[in-house]
Design a protein around this motif. Structure first.
Motif, PDB file in Angstrom:
ATOM      1  N   THR A   1       1.027  -1.151  -0.117  1.00 29.75           N
ATOM      2  CA  THR A   1      -0.070  -0.119  -0.009  1.00 29.75           C
ATOM      3  C   THR A   1       0.953   1.147  -0.042  1.00 29.75           C
ATOM      4  O   THR A   1       2.048   1.322   0.321  1.00 29.75           O
ATOM      5  CB  THR A   1      -0.978   0.073   1.248  1.00 29.75           C
ATOM      6  OG1 THR A   1       0.083   0.022   2.353  1.00 29.75           O
ATOM      7  CG2 THR A   1      -1.961  -1.104   1.257  1.00 29.75           C
ATOM      8  N   VAL A   2       0.452   2.177  -0.388  1.00 34.93           N
ATOM      9  CA  VAL A   2       1.019   3.553  -0.483  1.00 34.93           C
ATOM     10  C   VAL A   2       0.086   4.720   0.151  1.00 34.93           C
ATOM     11  O   VAL A   2      -1.056   4.718  -0.399  1.00 34.93           O
ATOM     12  CB  VAL A   2       1.690   3.833  -1.885  1.00 34.93           C
ATOM     13  CG1 VAL A   2       2.051   5.277  -2.122  1.00 34.93           C
ATOM     14  CG2 VAL A   2       2.535   2.893  -2.432  1.00 34.93           C
ATOM     15  N   ASP A   3       0.783   5.554   0.891  1.00 31.64           N
ATOM     16  CA  ASP A   3      -0.203   6.566   1.346  1.00 31.64           C
ATOM     17  C   ASP A   3       0.608   7.965   1.200  1.00 31.64           C
ATOM     18  O   ASP A   3       1.602   8.222   0.794  1.00 31.64           O
ATOM     19  CB  ASP A   3      -0.252   6.436   2.895  1.00 31.64           C
ATOM     20  CG  ASP A   3      -0.777   5.163   3.388  1.00 31.64           C
ATOM     21  OD1 ASP A   3      -1.502   4.599   2.668  1.00 31.64           O
ATOM     22  OD2 ASP A   3      -0.461   4.713   4.681  1.00 31.64           O
ATOM     23  N   LEU A   4      -0.205   9.296   1.279  1.00 34.57           N
ATOM     24  CA  LEU A   4       0.449  10.416   1.054  1.00 34.57           C
ATOM     25  C   LEU A   4      -0.081  11.233   2.280  1.00 34.57           C
ATOM     26  O   LEU A   4      -0.937  11.158   2.877  1.00 34.57           O
ATOM     27  CB  LEU A   4      -0.182  10.754  -0.011  1.00 34.57           C
ATOM     28  CG  LEU A   4       0.239  10.403  -1.766  1.00 34.57           C
ATOM     29  CD1 LEU A   4      -0.350  11.387  -2.753  1.00 34.57           C
ATOM     30  CD2 LEU A   4       1.612  10.387  -1.752  1.00 34.57           C
ATOM     31  N   PHE A   5       0.689  12.063   2.683  1.00 32.73           N
ATOM     32  CA  PHE A   5       0.415  12.911   3.685  1.00 32.73           C
ATOM     33  C   PHE A   5       1.136  14.344   3.626  1.00 32.73           C
ATOM     34  O   PHE A   5       2.165  14.568   2.995  1.00 32.73           O
ATOM     35  CB  PHE A   5       1.060  12.565   5.244  1.00 32.73           C
ATOM     36  CG  PHE A   5       2.542  12.231   5.182  1.00 32.73           C
ATOM     37  CD1 PHE A   5       3.306  13.199   5.771  1.00 32.73           C
ATOM     38  CD2 PHE A   5       2.921  10.990   4.905  1.00 32.73           C
ATOM     39  CE1 PHE A   5       4.708  12.850   5.751  1.00 32.73           C
ATOM     40  CE2 PHE A   5       4.386  10.847   4.942  1.00 32.73           C
ATOM     41  CZ  PHE A   5       5.274  11.856   5.499  1.00 32.73           C
ATOM     42  N   THR A   6       0.372  15.561   4.133  1.00 28.90           N
ATOM     43  CA  THR A   6       1.011  16.917   4.018  1.00 28.90           C
ATOM     44  C   THR A   6       0.561  17.633   5.403  1.00 28.90           C
ATOM     45  O   THR A   6      -0.488  17.269   5.967  1.00 28.90           O
ATOM     46  CB  THR A   6       0.581  17.385   2.644  1.00 28.90           C
ATOM     47  OG1 THR A   6       1.187  18.877   2.642  1.00 28.90           O
ATOM     48  CG2 THR A   6      -1.150  17.785   2.779  1.00 28.90           C
ATOM     49  N   ASN A   7       1.164  18.550   5.273  1.00 29.46           N
ATOM     50  CA  ASN A   7       0.980  19.647   6.591  1.00 29.46           C
ATOM     51  C   ASN A   7       1.450  20.916   6.267  1.00 29.46           C
ATOM     52  O   ASN A   7       2.646  21.080   5.725  1.00 29.46           O
ATOM     53  CB  ASN A   7       1.596  18.942   7.955  1.00 29.46           C
ATOM     54  CG  ASN A   7       1.639  19.909   8.995  1.00 29.46           C
ATOM     55  OD1 ASN A   7       2.496  20.605   9.265  1.00 29.46           O
ATOM     56  ND2 ASN A   7       0.441  19.776   9.624  1.00 29.46           N
ATOM     57  N   PHE A   8       0.626  22.051   6.594  1.00 29.72           N
ATOM     58  CA  PHE A   8       0.867  23.304   6.472  1.00 29.72           C
ATOM     59  C   PHE A   8       0.957  24.289   7.568  1.00 29.72           C
ATOM     60  O   PHE A   8      -0.119  24.186   8.062  1.00 29.72           O
ATOM     61  CB  PHE A   8      -0.026  24.024   5.285  1.00 29.72           C
ATOM     62  CG  PHE A   8       0.516  25.390   4.705  1.00 29.72           C
ATOM     63  CD1 PHE A   8       1.838  25.629   4.534  1.00 29.72           C
ATOM     64  CD2 PHE A   8      -0.459  26.359   5.062  1.00 29.72           C
ATOM     65  CE1 PHE A   8       2.000  26.975   4.462  1.00 29.72           C
ATOM     66  CE2 PHE A   8      -0.219  27.633   4.809  1.00 29.72           C
ATOM     67  CZ  PHE A   8       1.079  28.042   4.390  1.00 29.72           C
ATOM     68  N   GLN A   9       2.103  24.732   8.150  1.00 28.39           N
ATOM     69  CA  GLN A   9       1.893  25.429   9.334  1.00 28.39           C
ATOM     70  C   GLN A   9       1.404  26.796   8.891  1.00 28.39           C
ATOM     71  O   GLN A   9       2.304  27.885   8.286  1.00 28.39           O
ATOM     72  CB  GLN A   9       3.367  25.506  10.039  1.00 28.39           C
ATOM     73  CG  GLN A   9       3.331  26.156  11.375  1.00 28.39           C
ATOM     74  CD  GLN A   9       2.737  25.011  12.590  1.00 28.39           C
ATOM     75  OE1 GLN A   9       2.743  23.952  12.477  1.00 28.39           O
ATOM     76  NE2 GLN A   9       2.044  25.661  13.261  1.00 28.39           N
ATOM     77  N   MET A  10       0.338  27.173   8.932  1.00 31.39           N
ATOM     78  CA  MET A  10      -0.143  28.598   8.423  1.00 31.39           C
ATOM     79  C   MET A  10       0.494  29.592   9.510  1.00 31.39           C
ATOM     80  O   MET A  10       0.796  30.716   8.999  1.00 31.39           O
ATOM     81  CB  MET A  10      -1.517  28.514   8.523  1.00 31.39           C
ATOM     82  CG  MET A  10      -2.464  27.620   7.649  1.00 31.39           C
ATOM     83  SD  MET A  10      -4.310  27.806   7.619  1.00 31.39           S
ATOM     84  CE  MET A  10      -4.277  29.769   6.664  1.00 31.39           C
ATOM     85  N   THR A  11       0.025  29.433  10.562  1.00 28.49           N
ATOM     86  CA  THR A  11       0.699  30.432  11.652  1.00 28.49           C
ATOM     87  C   THR A  11       1.219  29.347  12.781  1.00 28.49           C
ATOM     88  O   THR A  11       1.106  28.499  12.769  1.00 28.49           O
ATOM     89  CB  THR A  11      -0.289  31.228  12.249  1.00 28.49           C
ATOM     90  OG1 THR A  11      -1.071  30.512  13.193  1.00 28.49           O
ATOM     91  CG2 THR A  11      -1.019  31.877  11.027  1.00 28.49           C
ATOM     92  N   ASP A  12       2.011  30.142  13.963  1.00 28.50           N
ATOM     93  CA  ASP A  12       2.412  29.400  14.842  1.00 28.50           C
ATOM     94  C   ASP A  12       1.592  28.688  15.681  1.00 28.50           C
ATOM     95  O   ASP A  12       1.635  27.680  16.131  1.00 28.50           O
ATOM     96  CB  ASP A  12       3.085  30.250  15.820  1.00 28.50           C
ATOM     97  CG  ASP A  12       4.536  30.937  15.179  1.00 28.50           C
ATOM     98  OD1 ASP A  12       4.938  30.422  14.176  1.00 28.50           O
ATOM     99  OD2 ASP A  12       5.104  31.885  15.664  1.00 28.50           O
TER     100      ASP A  12
END
Length: 694
Positions: free
Chosen positions: A638-649
């Motif tokens: 299986t293959v997964d994707l992930f992402t995260n964006f730190q908009m502000t602190d």
């Protein structure tokens, strides 16, 4: 409060926190001023390098941080644990409990599962793993894993290792220099995942008193597999809460209290069930300015109650209730001193736990059935002393464990063990001295090879010793009778382990970090307990010695702008086969591989990553397949994707795609919902998360 009102209140609180956070966001902090342990890093950089760093310990240990849990969407701990070397789980798609498997050994206390150091000894005999821990992933900040014998607190009676789920506390919520903190998380997922929300906050009244608490809610629906087919009865209704109190009257003394409440309703093992788990802890530390005193005292109360509320058909166990009440404590101290040229660090103490299991097998026949009432306890005296001379460390561990079993049962005539018909009393006890010796060398600042010899034992449980009753007839056949075996002997493990740690900085670029741990283990298991079908079903000690051996590798690399980690497990087991349906077989796939790669962009505020997970075919035992049938389950990738964006602190947004290619598969070591040919692996699922901290 009804579920709808509970959800409305929680959603309102979460939305308010998110709006407050975004409305009062601070200016972005330059990357150079932030910790390198940003969101979604590999485990090696989640925490500062301390003596607890698994890559600095000459043992088979791992640590899983909250960032790694979030990489998997934060919805389940099974996939997270399965990506750790040497670790697997019994994946029950209907029962929400966690059943940890280490090196092909699971159930009945072979792995000591803990929540904040509290043993989770809830067990029952059925078409499942023989032991579950019930914990909400929303409040888990880390998982500590020890594979193999454990000399210190928590190792009593554990044959294969320990797993401790650490929950959120004051220090996780309040930043340094502040007196309060809070966080709110809201996640929405497709494919039946639905909404999940949690809110937690902490307040420090002064230098002496602090408090933290939180609530969480999640109610996933039935999901679809990669073929688009619905996997039935995978609905849950989870609500949990947590409370922590801290008292620090001086720098030398600390007293902490904790409470963790977990409720869930689900359908498993042919019955509608509900679980009510409540645990309470008290922890005291005394750390004066003395090398001889570093005192830790921990006590706990834990009660788990399972009810069978009903069934889709008129089955015999409606009204079953299993109530396990556990009490325990451990006391340990660490002393540091010198003996001539030797630097010595000695950790020593005692631990004790006791479980009182009260069972009503059904409304119709409350006093008779497969699960038995009874009491069991283990007391232990332990020590682990490290002698350091130059580049060499010699760690000598010794523990004495003694168990007791106490209960009542009844047996019919012509039973397989030749016991006289009628009632009988079980009152057994035995003890054993278990050594552990490790030699570790530090020839270079970045290299640490080690070798270990260790022994451990596991006492038989009330469930194994006092099982009784019968199973309804199948396809018109006769009823299957179950029999107790009060003569069971403890399982004993003796084995060697050889491995090495590598911790190297500035490998490919200035400031990067490479971490590696690899080990080979070889264990002999005596008196291994499985179900015996001849003459009626009962548990027996298998004669002779069984070998379990394998290789475990974990590695991580981090250069700031990019990171990667991998895990690999090879296991070869000669353990006797366990009958699925009276417990469950626990063989790991021969090969298990996971790899994660990722990059950080825009001043490391945006993280992008992907994970590949692959297992080879896995053996299930000839006893669990028809004659002439291949006793292996297919492998899968299986293959997964992930992402995260730190908009502000204060605000971050995350997204996950699990099973990206919508693979149709059934996870190895999974419990089927009873539909032949149905793949139980979750199909492609999208998850979006908003998390606010302030």
């Amino acid at each position: 409060m009804t579920t709808q009102r509970y959800r409305t209140a929680l959603l309102s609180g979460t939305a308010l926190l998110l709006l407050t956070t975004t409305g009062h966001a601070q200016a972005p902090v330059p990357a150079a001023d932030r910790q390198t342990a940003a969101t979604y890093l590999s485990p090696v950089v989640v925490e500062a390098e301390t003596v607890e760093d698994p890559y600095a310990r000459p043992a088979a240990t791992s640590r899983i941080g909250r960032d790694e849990i979030d990489q998997f969407g934060g919805q389940s701990l099974d996939d997270v644990l399965r990506a750790s070397p040497g670790v697997f789980t019994r994946d029950s798609v209907q029962n929400p409990g966690i059943a940890v498997n280490i090196r092909g050994l699971e159930g009945s206390g072979r792995v000591n599962m803990m929540i904040d150091g509290v043993r989770q000894n809830f067990r029952f005999t059925g078409h499942e793993a023989q032991g579950f821990a019930y914990v909400d992933p929303a409040f888990i900040v880390g998982v500590d894993i020890n594979r193999g014998a454990v000399s210190g607190a928590g190792g009593a009676g554990a044959l294969a290792g320990t797993v401790n789920f650490r929950t959120i506390g004051v220090s996780d919520l309040i930043s340094k220099g502040r007196n309060w903190g809070a966080q709110a998380t809201a996640t929405y997922g497709t494919n039946g995942a639905g909404w999940s929300e949690s809110v937690a906050g902490a307040y420090r009244f002064n230098d002496t008193v602090a408090i933290a608490g939180g609530i969480s809610k999640r109610d996933p629906r039935n999901y679809k597999n990669g073929d688009g087919e619905t996997v039935p009865y995978t609905v849950q209704d989870i609500a949990s809460g947590i409370l922590k109190l801290e008292f620090t009257p001086s720098a030398d003394h600390s007293l902490k209290f904790g409470g963790n409440i977990y409720r869930n309703e689900f359908y498993a093992n042919s019955y509608f069930q509900d679980i009510d788990s409540r645990q309470f802890t008290a922890n005291y530390t005394y750390t004066p300015d003395s090398d001889l005193i570093d005192l830790r005292v921990n006590a706990h109360y834990n009660r788990v109650r399972m009810n069978y509320d009903g069934a889709l058909t008129a089955l015999s166990a409606v009204g079953r209730r299993i109530d396990d009440t556990g009490l325990g404590f451990d006391i340990s101290n660490t002393s540091r001193f010198r003996l001539g040229p030797l630097a010595v660090s000695a950790n020593y103490g005692v631990e004790y736990f006791h479980d009182d299991v009260d069972v009503r097998n059904s409304t119709a026949v409350p006093d008779r059935g497969v699960n038995a009432s009874g009491k069991n306890a283990i007391g232990s005296v332990f020590s682990a002393t490290t002698f350091t001379y130059g580049m060499a460390d010699l760690i000598v561990g010794l523990r004495y464990d003694r168990y007791t079993l106490d209960g009542q049962g009844s047996v019919v005539a012509e039973n397989p063990l030749g016991m006289p018909a009628g009632p009988y009393d079980l009152d057994r006890s035995a003890g054993r001295l278990n050594p552990k010796v490790t030699l570790a060398l530090n020839p270079l600042p970045w290299l640490q090879p080690f070798v270990t010899y260790a022994e451990a034992f596991r006492a038989p449980t009330i469930s194994e010793s006092l099982v009784g009753g019968s199973h309804p007839s199948q396809a018109g056949g006769p009823r299957q009778s179950f029999f107790p075996n009060p003569f069971l002997q403890p399982e004993i493990s003796k084995g060697w382990e050889i491995g090495a740690n590598i911790r190297k900085n500035d490998v490919l670029a200035k400031g990067d970090r490479l971490r590696f741990k690899g080990n080979y283990f070889y264990n002999n298991i005596d008196n291994y307990i499985t179900a015996e079908m001849a003459g009626g079903v009962h548990f027996v000690n298998n004669p002779g010695t069984s070998v379990v051996q394998g290789v475990e590798v974990q590695a991580a690399y981090d250069a700031g702008f990019a990171f990667a980690s991998l895990g690999y497990t090879y296991t070869h087991s000669e353990l006797p086969s366990q009958v699925n349906g009276f417990g469950a077989q626990s063989y790991l796939p021969d090969h298990i591989f996971s790899a994660t790669v990722g990059a950080r962009l825009f001043d490391q505020r945006l993280t992008l990553g992907s994970r590949l997970y692959a297992v080879s075919k896995s053996y299930v035992g000839e006893v669990n397949v028809a004659p002439g049938t291949d006793p292996h389950e297919k492998g899968y990738v299986t293959v997964d994707l992930f992402t995260n964006f730190q908009m502000t602190d204060n605000l971050e947004l995350g997204a996950n795609v699990t099973n990206l290619f919508d693979k149709s598969y059934s996870p190895a070591l999974s419990t089927s919902p009873g539909i032949a040919g149905l793949a139980t692996g979750r199909g492609r699922t999208f998850l979006v998360t908003a998390k606010a901290k302030f």
